[in-house]
Design a protein around this motif. Structure first.
Motif, short mmCIF file in Angstrom:
data_model
loop_
_atom_site.label_atom_id
_atom_site.label_comp_id
_atom_site.label_asym_id
_atom_site.label_seq_id
_atom_site.Cartn_x
_atom_site.Cartn_y
_atom_site.Cartn_z
N ILE A 143 0.85 -1.20 0.00
CA ILE A 143 0.00 0.00 0.00
C ILE A 143 0.89 1.25 0.00
O ILE A 143 0.73 2.16 -0.81
CB ILE A 143 -0.92 0.00 1.24
N ARG A 144 1.86 1.27 0.90
CA ARG A 144 2.76 2.43 1.01
C ARG A 144 3.59 2.61 -0.26
O ARG A 144 3.74 3.72 -0.76
CB ARG A 144 3.71 2.25 2.20
N GLU A 145 4.10 1.47 -0.75
CA GLU A 145 4.90 1.47 -1.97
C GLU A 145 4.12 2.10 -3.13
O GLU A 145 4.64 2.93 -3.86
CB GLU A 145 5.12 0.00 -2.32
N PHE A 146 2.85 1.68 -3.27
CA PHE A 146 2.03 2.15 -4.38
C PHE A 146 1.90 3.66 -4.34
O PHE A 146 2.18 4.35 -5.32
CB PHE A 146 0.64 1.50 -4.32
N PHE A 147 1.51 4.21 -3.19
CA PHE A 147 1.27 5.65 -3.12
C PHE A 147 2.58 6.44 -3.07
O PHE A 147 2.70 7.48 -3.74
CB PHE A 147 0.35 5.99 -1.94
N ASP A 148 3.55 5.95 -2.31
CA ASP A 148 4.84 6.67 -2.23
C ASP A 148 5.48 6.77 -3.62
O ASP A 148 6.11 7.77 -3.96
CB ASP A 148 5.80 5.97 -1.26
N GLY A 149 5.28 5.73 -4.43
CA GLY A 149 5.90 5.69 -5.76
C GLY A 149 5.14 6.52 -6.80
O GLY A 149 5.57 6.60 -7.95
N ARG A 150 4.00 7.09 -6.42
CA ARG A 150 3.20 7.84 -7.39
C ARG A 150 3.00 9.28 -6.97
O ARG A 150 2.03 9.93 -7.36
CB ARG A 150 1.84 7.17 -7.58
N GLY A 151 3.90 9.79 -6.16
CA GLY A 151 3.85 11.20 -5.81
C GLY A 151 2.85 11.58 -4.74
O GLY A 151 2.54 12.77 -4.56
N ALA A 195 -5.92 18.18 3.36
CA ALA A 195 -4.51 17.99 3.01
C ALA A 195 -4.31 17.97 1.49
O ALA A 195 -3.28 18.43 0.99
CB ALA A 195 -3.98 16.70 3.64
N ALA A 196 -5.30 17.43 0.75
CA ALA A 196 -5.17 17.37 -0.71
C ALA A 196 -5.16 18.78 -1.30
O ALA A 196 -4.54 19.03 -2.34
CB ALA A 196 -6.31 16.54 -1.32
N MET A 197 -5.84 19.73 -0.64
CA MET A 197 -5.85 21.11 -1.13
C MET A 197 -4.51 21.79 -0.84
O MET A 197 -4.21 22.85 -1.37
CB MET A 197 -6.99 21.91 -0.47
N ALA A 198 -3.70 21.18 0.03
CA ALA A 198 -2.37 21.71 0.32
C ALA A 198 -1.30 20.99 -0.47
O ALA A 198 -0.34 21.59 -0.94
CB ALA A 198 -2.08 21.58 1.82
N LEU A 199 -1.44 19.66 -0.63
CA LEU A 199 -0.36 18.83 -1.18
C LEU A 199 -0.72 18.14 -2.49
O LEU A 199 0.12 17.46 -3.08
CB LEU A 199 0.05 17.78 -0.15
N GLY A 200 -1.96 18.24 -2.93
CA GLY A 200 -2.36 17.64 -4.22
C GLY A 200 -2.78 16.19 -4.11
O GLY A 200 -3.94 15.85 -4.30
N LYS A 201 -1.80 15.31 -3.82
CA LYS A 201 -2.12 13.88 -3.71
C LYS A 201 -1.65 13.40 -2.34
O LYS A 201 -0.45 13.47 -2.04
CB LYS A 201 -1.40 13.07 -4.79
N VAL A 202 -2.56 12.90 -1.54
CA VAL A 202 -2.21 12.49 -0.16
C VAL A 202 -2.86 11.15 0.17
O VAL A 202 -3.76 10.69 -0.53
CB VAL A 202 -2.68 13.54 0.87
N MET A 225 -7.55 1.40 7.85
CA MET A 225 -8.02 1.84 6.53
C MET A 225 -6.95 2.71 5.88
O MET A 225 -6.30 3.51 6.54
CB MET A 225 -9.33 2.62 6.69
N VAL A 226 -6.79 2.52 4.57
CA VAL A 226 -5.92 3.41 3.79
C VAL A 226 -6.84 4.30 2.97
O VAL A 226 -7.80 3.82 2.37
CB VAL A 226 -4.94 2.62 2.89
N GLU A 227 -6.58 5.61 3.01
CA GLU A 227 -7.45 6.55 2.33
C GLU A 227 -6.67 7.58 1.51
O GLU A 227 -6.15 8.55 2.05
CB GLU A 227 -8.33 7.27 3.36
N PRO A 228 -6.60 7.35 0.19
CA PRO A 228 -6.00 8.36 -0.69
C PRO A 228 -7.02 9.44 -1.02
O PRO A 228 -8.23 9.18 -1.00
CB PRO A 228 -5.64 7.55 -1.94
N GLU A 229 -6.53 10.63 -1.31
CA GLU A 229 -7.40 11.74 -1.73
C GLU A 229 -6.61 12.58 -2.74
O GLU A 229 -5.43 12.88 -2.50
CB GLU A 229 -7.79 12.58 -0.51
N VAL A 230 -7.25 12.95 -3.85
CA VAL A 230 -6.54 13.62 -4.93
C VAL A 230 -7.31 14.84 -5.43
O VAL A 230 -8.50 14.75 -5.74
CB VAL A 230 -6.33 12.64 -6.13
N ALA A 231 -6.62 15.99 -5.49
CA ALA A 231 -7.23 17.20 -6.03
C ALA A 231 -7.28 17.11 -7.56
O ALA A 231 -6.40 16.50 -8.17
CB ALA A 231 -6.42 18.43 -5.62
N PHE A 232 -8.29 17.71 -8.15
CA PHE A 232 -8.49 17.70 -9.61
C PHE A 232 -8.63 16.27 -10.15
O PHE A 232 -8.03 15.90 -11.15
CB PHE A 232 -7.35 18.43 -10.34
N LEU A 233 -9.41 15.46 -9.45
CA LEU A 233 -9.68 14.09 -9.91
C LEU A 233 -11.19 13.89 -9.90
O LEU A 233 -11.88 14.31 -8.97
CB LEU A 233 -9.02 13.07 -8.98
#
Ligand code: 4AD
Ligand code: MG
Length: 434
Positions: A143-151, A195-202, A225-233
């Motif tokens: 899970i960490r690898e996937f998100f850490d590797g995608r910015g 956080a997504a409004m500050a960092l884009g992809k979190v 739970m793992v919860e990604p959040e992305v601005a402009f998606l």
């Protein structure tokens, strides 16, 4: 002095004298030879005690050691083609670190689940539980690898929160000084939106809590739970993220644990190999049709429960994505479908083989006035959400995300009947110990 090694590293020490430290899992004897099964957390190895190789005291004692005696065993590493373990230890000395003071309660008899849950602190030592915990650790790493590797940036969400995120019926209350009460978090989503409004992809990954009365094989009161959040998606982009994420996690677990999954957990690993994008996509409306055709009564607007999920998912060999649910049955934050305002732009991922919903998520309402109305409709306390409304006041943008329950994902990957075995110390309606 011999080198101290772990069972998993024995291949590098064939012919050498080494010392292993571990616990006695079982033993048998053929008179002149005693066979000790030693478990050290990295694996299990057979230690062969030959009468002529050890002192008479050690030989006599080796035939009487109780299960779970902790030991230091010195011997020569031998390759052993016949056994699944691959190696054995030709013993020269056995030192008892500590003898159990009582008979081990989890002997080799079959035990009921209630008893095993009561003995969870010891049950963890079984080969099956060790395998599950290893898969869980790999799932979290993947899970960490996937998100850490995608910015994506990891952002930790608070555990103590002032308000509900996923409905008021499953809140755990905590007394909170002069401020009255706080609640254990049901989801980090609202904080990830900030956080997504500050960092884009979190993303966040942590424990979440639901005061669930439902006693099913899919529910815990404390789960990760793992919860990604992305601005402009938007929803379509969110669904692409879901399918590549789930595929990455499943394939990583399969790569790292194929043998354990097959041999210890008796998982049909071929079913996991098929988990690759694209996943089938069906609307809620289509899902209702499938369920009705299977002879199951259902009205438009009903939630898709466990049995219904199984009906829908069983039509596919990989996870299926059900999107555009009736907005009335969903949380307040979902964006309405502009093409049909009765619908929410949400998506659930249903795992095959009866495992049901592993992911819930979608596009968030980004319009201030619509969100204010939704809060009122859901009778949520406006003051507690003022900060959340600010995200729509200062440069609101389309955004989306999702949440995946680690335990449901691990249960599916391991092929387990119940989520209770996927977390070291499960918390359920009727269980808070050990
Ligand atoms: O569908 P849920 O309730 O969605 C949310 O909490 C969103 N705020 C997530 C987001 O969009 N950021 O829960 C998401 C997932 C479920 O699909 C399931 O895998 C898991 O969390 N889950 C549970 N797992 C075990 N026990 C429970 N009681 C669970 N409730 C949800
Ligand atoms: Mg859900």
């Amino acid at each position: 002095m011999s080198t101290s090694v772990h069972v998993a590293d024995l291949a590098a020490h064939v012919g050498e004298e080494v010392t292993l430290h571990g616990w006695l899992q079982g033993r048998r004897s053929s008179g002149k030879l005693h066979f000790l099964q030693l478990r050290d957390g990295t694996g299990v190895v057979q230690c062969v005690v030959f009468k002529g190789n050890v002192t008479p005291e050690v030989f006599a004692e080796a035939d009487h050691l109780p299960q779970e005696t902790s030991l230091a065993v010195r011997g020569v590493v031998k390759r052993d083609e016949r056994s699944r373990l691959g190696h054995e230890l030709d013993v020269r000395a056995v030192e008892v670190v500590a003898r159990p003071t009582r008979e081990y309660p989890l002997g080799h008899k079959d035990h009921g689940v209630a008893f095993l849950m009561e003995q969870r602190h010891l049950w963890l030592r079984s080969q099956r539980q060790v395998a599950i915990l290893r898969v869980r650790a790999t799932v979290v790493r993947a899970i960490r690898e996937f998100f850490d590797g995608r910015g994506f940036t990891l952002v930790d969400a608070p555990i103590l929160t002032p308000a509900a995120c996923e409905g008021t019926s499953t809140l755990f209350e905590v007394p909170y000084f002069d401020l009255g009460k706080a609640f254990l978090t049901q989801s980090g989503q609202l904080y990830m939106e900030a956080a997504a409004m500050a960092l884009g992809k979190v993303y966040c990954l942590g424990p979440t809590f639901r005061a669930e009365r439902s006693k099913t094989r899919r529910h815990l009161t404390e789960f990760w739970m793992v919860e990604p959040e992305v601005a402009f998606l938007d929803l379509a982009g969110d669904m692409e993220l879901m399918e590549s994420f789930v595929s990455h996690v499943v394939q990583a677990a399969l790569r790292a644990h194929e043998a354990e999954l097959r041999d210890v957990l008796e998982r049909d690993v071929e079913k996991l190999r098929q988990v690759r994008p694209p996943f089938p996509r069906i609307t809620y409306d289509e899902a209702v049709e499938v369920i009705r055709r299977a002879g199951h009564p259902m009205t438009w607007g009903d939630d898709i429960g466990g049995d219904e999920e199984t009906i829908v998912a069983s039509a596919y060999d990989r996870p299926v994505m059900v999107h555009r649910y009736p907005a009335a049955m969903k949380a307040f934050y979902f964006k309405r479908d502009p093409a049909d305002p009765r619908l929410a732009l949400g998506c659930d991922v249903l795992a095959p083989e009866g495992y049901g919903e592993i992911i819930g998520g979608g596009q968030r309402e980004d319009d201030l006035a619509t969100l204010e109305a939704a809060l009122a409709e859901h009778r949520l306390p406006r003051e507690a959400f003022e900060w959340y409304l600010d995200l729509r006041r200062y440069g609101t943008v389309p955004h989306a995300g999702f949440g995946m329950g680690v335990e449901r994902c691990v249960a599916w990957i391991c092929g387990l009947h119940h989520v209770r075995e996927t977390i070291p110390f499960p918390r359920m309606t009727e269980r808070i110990t050990p």
